[in-house]
Design a protein around this motif. Structure first.
Motif, mmCIF file in Angstrom:
data_model
loop_
_atom_site.group_PDB
_atom_site.id
_atom_site.type_symbol
_atom_site.label_atom_id
_atom_site.label_comp_id
_atom_site.label_asym_id
_atom_site.label_seq_id
_atom_site.Cartn_x
_atom_site.Cartn_y
_atom_site.Cartn_z
ATOM 1 N N TRP A 11 -9.938 -47.759 -20.468
ATOM 2 C CA TRP A 11 -8.759 -48.430 -19.928
ATOM 3 C C TRP A 11 -7.985 -49.186 -21.005
ATOM 4 N N CYS A 12 -8.604 -49.360 -22.168
ATOM 5 C CA CYS A 12 -8.076 -50.230 -23.211
ATOM 6 C C CYS A 12 -7.020 -49.500 -24.041
ATOM 7 N N VAL A 142 -18.451 -36.905 -25.213
ATOM 8 C CA VAL A 142 -18.368 -37.146 -23.774
ATOM 9 C C VAL A 142 -16.895 -37.149 -23.377
ATOM 10 N N LEU A 143 -16.491 -36.202 -22.573
ATOM 11 C CA LEU A 143 -15.083 -36.033 -22.216
ATOM 12 C C LEU A 143 -14.667 -37.067 -21.172
ATOM 13 N N ALA A 144 -13.642 -37.847 -21.501
ATOM 14 C CA ALA A 144 -13.117 -38.840 -20.564
ATOM 15 C C ALA A 144 -11.696 -39.209 -20.975
ATOM 16 N N TYR A 145 -10.905 -39.655 -20.011
ATOM 17 C CA TYR A 145 -9.524 -40.070 -20.263
ATOM 18 C C TYR A 145 -9.510 -41.335 -21.113
ATOM 19 N N GLN A 146 -8.524 -41.444 -22.007
ATOM 20 C CA GLN A 146 -8.350 -42.647 -22.811
ATOM 21 C C GLN A 146 -6.912 -43.129 -22.723
ATOM 22 N N SER A 147 -6.740 -44.379 -22.309
ATOM 23 C CA SER A 147 -5.413 -44.996 -22.299
ATOM 24 C C SER A 147 -4.975 -45.307 -23.720
ATOM 25 N N TYR A 149 -1.751 -47.702 -25.933
ATOM 26 C CA TYR A 149 -0.465 -48.360 -26.175
ATOM 27 C C TYR A 149 0.009 -48.078 -27.594
ATOM 28 N N TRP A 150 -0.790 -47.326 -28.327
ATOM 29 C CA TRP A 150 -0.527 -47.048 -29.740
ATOM 30 C C TRP A 150 0.330 -45.792 -29.844
ATOM 31 N N GLU A 151 1.435 -45.902 -30.538
ATOM 32 C CA GLU A 151 2.405 -44.807 -30.591
ATOM 33 C C GLU A 151 1.851 -43.554 -31.262
ATOM 34 N N GLU A 152 0.804 -43.705 -32.067
ATOM 35 C CA GLU A 152 0.252 -42.547 -32.765
ATOM 36 C C GLU A 152 -0.859 -41.848 -31.995
ATOM 37 N N PHE A 153 -1.121 -42.318 -30.768
ATOM 38 C CA PHE A 153 -2.144 -41.681 -29.935
ATOM 39 C C PHE A 153 -1.593 -41.494 -28.534
ATOM 40 N N THR A 154 -1.603 -40.256 -28.064
ATOM 41 C CA THR A 154 -1.111 -39.947 -26.728
ATOM 42 C C THR A 154 -2.232 -40.099 -25.713
ATOM 43 N N PRO A 155 -2.031 -40.845 -24.633
ATOM 44 C CA PRO A 155 -3.074 -40.980 -23.612
ATOM 45 C C PRO A 155 -3.506 -39.617 -23.093
ATOM 46 N N GLY A 156 -4.783 -39.492 -22.783
ATOM 47 C CA GLY A 156 -5.280 -38.229 -22.254
ATOM 48 C C GLY A 156 -6.767 -38.069 -22.439
#
Length: 222
Positions: A11-12, A142-147, A149-156
């Motif tokens: 969530w972070c 371990v596959l899991a969604y990641q939030s 706020y960092w422009e160089e990383f797309t949530p997913g």
């Protein structure tokens, strides 16, 4: 070797910065080969009793942050990834220069039906004192969604590494008394054995698992 715990959560939104910093450290850090990294998740689908106990014991005030040797004062707080990586490498170097108090040898095995992961450890005491021992079951990929706020990383969806799944002791997270003794003498050799049930640890793939054994001084901690 030294232990670094990474307080993190899916969530972070700022955690991807530390995730990338750890990747840079592992790729380029001069102390990376001697640093064992464990991700202690909290408040997400990858958290559990063991990771929550570690986060509580370290009195984590912000995510992401990383700590060395289960010491709340040995903290790496979040900065730009390259700065984080340098700070991690420097802190690891400080820990590695400290004189080791014990020697640890361990071997792990997986049952034929993949239901149990066992670890047998032998600890030789080099300096008299009180110690605790813990075995941590860790899983990579371990596959899991990641939030983010960092422009160089797309949530997913991403593969999370170093995920703490279970521990042989969670109260305290430092582990049980080594040999069940309040004090150990120099030269003593003490064995420790533990079995993890993979179904209870929510393991995705036993092939991606490893066991981390840690021995800490200051066994009066409860």
């Amino acid at each position: 070797k030294v232990l670094m715990t990474q307080a993190t959560g899916t969530w972070c939104g700022y955690c991807p910065i530390m995730i990338r910093a750890i990747e840079i450290f592992q790729e380029n850090g001069s102390n990376a080969d001697n640093t064992v990294i464990v991700a202690t998740h909290s408040g997400d689908e990858l958290s559990n009793k063991a990771s929550d106990a570690a986060v509580k014991a370290l009195n984590v005030q912000g995510f992401p942050s990383s700590f060395f040797s289960l010491n709340p004062d040995a903290i790496i707080e979040n900065n730009e990834p390259n700065i984080n990586a340098e700070n991690i490498n420097t802190a690891a170097g400080v820990e590695l220069r400290a004189t080791a108090r014990v020697g640890i040898a361990a071997v792990s095995a997986i049952s034929e039906d993949n239901s149990v992961i066992a670890v047998r450890t032998v600890v030789k005491v080099g300096k008299p004192g009180s110690y605790r021992i813990n075995a941590w079951l860790v899983e990579d990929n371990v596959l899991a969604y990641q939030s983010s706020y960092w422009e160089e990383f797309t949530p997913g969806l991403i593969n999370h590494n170093h995920v703490l799944r279970a521990a042989s002791s969670i109260s305290p997270i430092q582990g049980e008394l080594l040999g069940g003794k309040k004090s150990c003498e120099k030269g003593e050799t003490i064995e420790h054995y533990y079995e993890f049930k993979t179904s209870e640890a929510a393991i995705s793939n036993v092939a991606n698992c490893k066991v981390v054994v840690l021995v800490s001084s200051g066994a009066d901690k409860k």
